[in-house]
Design a protein around this motif. Structure first.
Motif, PDB file in Angstrom:
ATOM      1  N   THR A 174     -12.853  -6.693  -9.066  1.00  0.00           N
ATOM      2  CA  THR A 174     -13.010  -6.000  -7.777  1.00  0.00           C
ATOM      3  C   THR A 174     -14.478  -5.744  -7.447  1.00  0.00           C
ATOM      4  O   THR A 174     -14.857  -5.727  -6.268  1.00  0.00           O
ATOM      5  N   SER A 175     -15.321  -5.563  -8.470  1.00  0.00           N
ATOM      6  CA  SER A 175     -16.748  -5.348  -8.204  1.00  0.00           C
ATOM      7  C   SER A 175     -17.386  -6.599  -7.613  1.00  0.00           C
ATOM      8  O   SER A 175     -18.272  -6.507  -6.744  1.00  0.00           O
ATOM      9  N   TYR A 176     -16.953  -7.770  -8.049  1.00  0.00           N
ATOM     10  CA  TYR A 176     -17.464  -9.019  -7.473  1.00  0.00           C
ATOM     11  C   TYR A 176     -16.967  -9.163  -6.036  1.00  0.00           C
ATOM     12  O   TYR A 176     -17.734  -9.526  -5.132  1.00  0.00           O
ATOM     13  N   LEU A 177     -15.681  -8.891  -5.828  1.00  0.00           N
ATOM     14  CA  LEU A 177     -15.104  -9.048  -4.494  1.00  0.00           C
ATOM     15  C   LEU A 177     -15.739  -8.088  -3.486  1.00  0.00           C
ATOM     16  O   LEU A 177     -15.934  -8.447  -2.314  1.00  0.00           O
ATOM     17  N   SER A 178     -16.066  -6.880  -3.929  1.00  0.00           N
ATOM     18  CA  SER A 178     -16.711  -5.939  -3.008  1.00  0.00           C
ATOM     19  C   SER A 178     -18.123  -6.394  -2.657  1.00  0.00           C
ATOM     20  O   SER A 178     -18.639  -6.075  -1.578  1.00  0.00           O
ATOM     21  N   ARG A 179     -18.729  -7.149  -3.556  1.00  0.00           N
ATOM     22  CA  ARG A 179     -20.093  -7.623  -3.326  1.00  0.00           C
ATOM     23  C   ARG A 179     -20.136  -8.949  -2.563  1.00  0.00           C
ATOM     24  O   ARG A 179     -20.961  -9.143  -1.674  1.00  0.00           O
ATOM     25  N   LYS A 180     -19.216  -9.855  -2.896  1.00  0.00           N
ATOM     26  CA  LYS A 180     -19.264 -11.212  -2.336  1.00  0.00           C
ATOM     27  C   LYS A 180     -18.128 -11.509  -1.364  1.00  0.00           C
ATOM     28  O   LYS A 180     -18.172 -12.508  -0.639  1.00  0.00           O
ATOM     29  N   GLY A 181     -17.107 -10.662  -1.360  1.00  0.00           N
ATOM     30  CA  GLY A 181     -15.937 -10.946  -0.543  1.00  0.00           C
ATOM     31  C   GLY A 181     -15.019 -11.935  -1.227  1.00  0.00           C
ATOM     32  O   GLY A 181     -15.400 -12.615  -2.180  1.00  0.00           O
ATOM     33  N   PHE A 191     -18.872 -21.601  -1.870  1.00  0.00           N
ATOM     34  CA  PHE A 191     -19.907 -20.596  -1.578  1.00  0.00           C
ATOM     35  C   PHE A 191     -19.887 -19.438  -2.588  1.00  0.00           C
ATOM     36  O   PHE A 191     -20.652 -18.479  -2.435  1.00  0.00           O
ATOM     37  N   HIS A 192     -19.044 -19.541  -3.598  1.00  0.00           N
ATOM     38  CA  HIS A 192     -18.932 -18.465  -4.577  1.00  0.00           C
ATOM     39  C   HIS A 192     -19.566 -18.865  -5.909  1.00  0.00           C
ATOM     40  O   HIS A 192     -19.872 -20.038  -6.153  1.00  0.00           O
ATOM     41  N   GLU A 193     -19.769 -17.849  -6.743  1.00  0.00           N
ATOM     42  CA  GLU A 193     -20.382 -18.048  -8.056  1.00  0.00           C
ATOM     43  C   GLU A 193     -19.307 -18.013  -9.139  1.00  0.00           C
ATOM     44  O   GLU A 193     -18.335 -17.254  -9.032  1.00  0.00           O
ATOM     45  N   PHE A 194     -19.518 -18.819 -10.180  1.00  0.00           N
ATOM     46  CA  PHE A 194     -18.495 -19.002 -11.202  1.00  0.00           C
ATOM     47  C   PHE A 194     -18.997 -18.656 -12.598  1.00  0.00           C
ATOM     48  O   PHE A 194     -20.180 -18.805 -12.911  1.00  0.00           O
ATOM     49  N   VAL A 195     -18.047 -18.189 -13.389  1.00  0.00           N
ATOM     50  CA  VAL A 195     -18.227 -18.079 -14.839  1.00  0.00           C
ATOM     51  C   VAL A 195     -17.349 -19.162 -15.436  1.00  0.00           C
ATOM     52  O   VAL A 195     -16.128 -19.151 -15.235  1.00  0.00           O
ATOM     53  N   GLU A 231     -15.222 -11.478 -20.552  1.00  0.00           N
ATOM     54  CA  GLU A 231     -16.073 -10.302 -20.383  1.00  0.00           C
ATOM     55  C   GLU A 231     -17.013 -10.454 -19.196  1.00  0.00           C
ATOM     56  O   GLU A 231     -17.293  -9.488 -18.486  1.00  0.00           O
ATOM     57  N   ALA A 232     -17.483 -11.672 -18.968  1.00  0.00           N
ATOM     58  CA  ALA A 232     -18.380 -11.905 -17.834  1.00  0.00           C
ATOM     59  C   ALA A 232     -17.644 -11.739 -16.507  1.00  0.00           C
ATOM     60  O   ALA A 232     -18.181 -11.165 -15.541  1.00  0.00           O
ATOM     61  N   VAL A 233     -16.394 -12.225 -16.445  1.00  0.00           N
ATOM     62  CA  VAL A 233     -15.599 -12.046 -15.223  1.00  0.00           C
ATOM     63  C   VAL A 233     -15.313 -10.567 -14.998  1.00  0.00           C
ATOM     64  O   VAL A 233     -15.446 -10.052 -13.872  1.00  0.00           O
ATOM     65  N   LEU A 234     -14.956  -9.847 -16.067  1.00  0.00           N
ATOM     66  CA  LEU A 234     -14.661  -8.421 -15.925  1.00  0.00           C
ATOM     67  C   LEU A 234     -15.915  -7.610 -15.593  1.00  0.00           C
ATOM     68  O   LEU A 234     -15.812  -6.496 -15.073  1.00  0.00           O
ATOM     69  N   ALA A 235     -17.079  -8.177 -15.884  1.00  0.00           N
ATOM     70  CA  ALA A 235     -18.334  -7.510 -15.504  1.00  0.00           C
ATOM     71  C   ALA A 235     -18.737  -7.831 -14.072  1.00  0.00           C
ATOM     72  O   ALA A 235     -19.772  -7.345 -13.603  1.00  0.00           O
ATOM     73  N   GLY A 236     -17.915  -8.620 -13.372  1.00  0.00           N
ATOM     74  CA  GLY A 236     -18.190  -8.931 -11.974  1.00  0.00           C
ATOM     75  C   GLY A 236     -19.246  -9.995 -11.761  1.00  0.00           C
ATOM     76  O   GLY A 236     -19.824 -10.084 -10.673  1.00  0.00           O
ATOM     77  N   LEU A 237     -19.480 -10.835 -12.748  1.00  0.00           N
ATOM     78  CA  LEU A 237     -20.549 -11.833 -12.641  1.00  0.00           C
ATOM     79  C   LEU A 237     -20.134 -13.075 -11.869  1.00  0.00           C
ATOM     80  O   LEU A 237     -20.991 -13.863 -11.460  1.00  0.00           O
ATOM     81  N   GLY A 238     -18.842 -13.281 -11.673  1.00  0.00           N
ATOM     82  CA  GLY A 238     -18.403 -14.453 -10.925  1.00  0.00           C
ATOM     83  C   GLY A 238     -16.917 -14.674 -11.063  1.00  0.00           C
ATOM     84  O   GLY A 238     -16.205 -13.926 -11.746  1.00  0.00           O
ATOM     85  N   LEU A 239     -16.426 -15.712 -10.378  1.00  0.00           N
ATOM     86  CA  LEU A 239     -15.039 -16.123 -10.488  1.00  0.00           C
ATOM     87  C   LEU A 239     -14.849 -16.874 -11.801  1.00  0.00           C
ATOM     88  O   LEU A 239     -15.710 -17.663 -12.197  1.00  0.00           O
ATOM     89  N   GLY A 240     -13.732 -16.670 -12.460  1.00  0.00           N
ATOM     90  CA  GLY A 240     -13.501 -17.362 -13.712  1.00  0.00           C
ATOM     91  C   GLY A 240     -12.019 -17.531 -13.990  1.00  0.00           C
ATOM     92  O   GLY A 240     -11.181 -16.785 -13.465  1.00  0.00           O
ATOM     93  N   VAL A 241     -11.700 -18.504 -14.809  1.00  0.00           N
ATOM     94  CA  VAL A 241     -10.310 -18.774 -15.189  1.00  0.00           C
ATOM     95  C   VAL A 241      -9.910 -17.844 -16.322  1.00  0.00           C
ATOM     96  O   VAL A 241     -10.539 -17.831 -17.379  1.00  0.00           O
TER      97      VAL A 241
END
Length: 293
Positions: A174-181, A191-195, A231-241
């Motif tokens: 949710t922190s990524y989504l609030s920042r990037k939509g 247009f999005h960033e990935f882990v 952990e990187a996805v949960l830290a809001g660093l990007g979209l990830g599988v």
């Protein structure tokens, strides 16, 4: 080999304990035998076999390649005999010793509940979890039970049981989504960033699907360890599988793509035929299977 093994079982069992514990002192304590007896057993075994079982060094004993082949037989035999004695003596219902389970780290998380139930019923049995990308060789006694993902294991000495499938999707915190939509459609993923794993290092169908539709994604963090990706996805660093197991019970992550059964990965419970029917393996399998009941 079997007839010889039984004729020299005392010496072979001694060598097995030295290999397992690493030193003569530890083996002598475990066996209740004098150090000189342990050394004599090893010398007799090596002399009669005409080959070295161990390489001696200041810190202990290391198996030779021949020793590894010999001792894998001893380990299985030791466990089978222990199981037979327990059954003959009508044990009191509590399994002792050790049981080793190997699994990929994300799937291992799902095993905690059945392991807790097994331990509650068998408090004297240690559970060792080998969470690794490496496929432990059951035929060498490296693990009792393997929980594996992907293609069905085809080893002729393995007992393979289906264990369902684990779903995968592309998730965002949710922190990524609030920042990037959130992406409105598949094209928006460009247009999005990935882990994600380094390019060409993932065989998951979902990554092939993404590459086919948007080309090479914009990478924020590259990692080949599933735990680091999570952990990187949960830290809001990007979209990830992530898997169903990774997100179970969480309200702070969202799937950003519709579910697709083609992305799911089959799971397999695997045991070696020699140890499959032992009591501790059967009891642990019973607890693990409750996950899918």
């Amino acid at each position: 080999m079997y007839r010889y093994e039984m004729e020299k079982w005392t010496e072979l069992r001694t060598a097995y304990h030295v290999a397992k514990l690493g030193t003569v002192s530890a083996a002598s304590r475990a066996l209740g035998a004098h150090r000189a007896t342990v050394n004599r057993h090893i010398d007799v075994l090596e002399k009669e076999l005409g080959a070295r079982i161990f390489i001696r060094h200041p810190k202990g004993y290391t198996l030779t390649e021949f020793g590894e082949d010999l001792l894998k037989v001893a380990q299985k035999t030791d466990e089978l005999l222990e199981d037979l004695v327990d059954r003959a003596n009508g044990r009191d219902g509590s399994i002792e010793g050790e049981i080793r389970i190997t699994s990929l780290q994300p799937i291992a998380n799902a095993l905690m509940e059945p392991i807790a139930a097994f331990r509650s019923a068998n408090p004297n049995c240690q559970v060792t979890i080998l969470s690794t990308e490496d496929l432990k060789r059951l035929e060498h006694g490296e693990a009792h039970i393997a929980l594996r993902a992907g293609p069905k294991p085809e080893h002729p000495d393995y007992v393979v049981q289906t264990f369902g499938r684990v779903g995968l999707n592309l998730y965002a915190h949710t922190s990524y989504l609030s920042r990037k939509g959130a992406p409105d459609n598949v094209a928006d993923l460009a247009f999005h960033e990935f882990v994600m794993p380094p390019e060409n290092e993932s065989r998951l169908a979902i990554w092939s699907w993404i590459y086919e539709r948007i080309g090479t994604p914009k990478v924020a963090v590259a990692a080949n360890d599933p735990f680091v990706v999570r952990e990187a996805v949960l830290a809001g660093l990007g979209l990830g599988v992530l898997s169903d197991v990774d997100v179970a019970g969480r309200t702070d992550v969202r799937a950003v793509l519709p579910g697709n059964e083609d992305w799911a990965v089959p799971l397999w419970l695997v045991t070696h035929v020699d140890l499959h029917r032992t009591e501790k393996v059967q009891e642990m399998l019973t607890h693990i299977k409750t996950l899918r009941s």
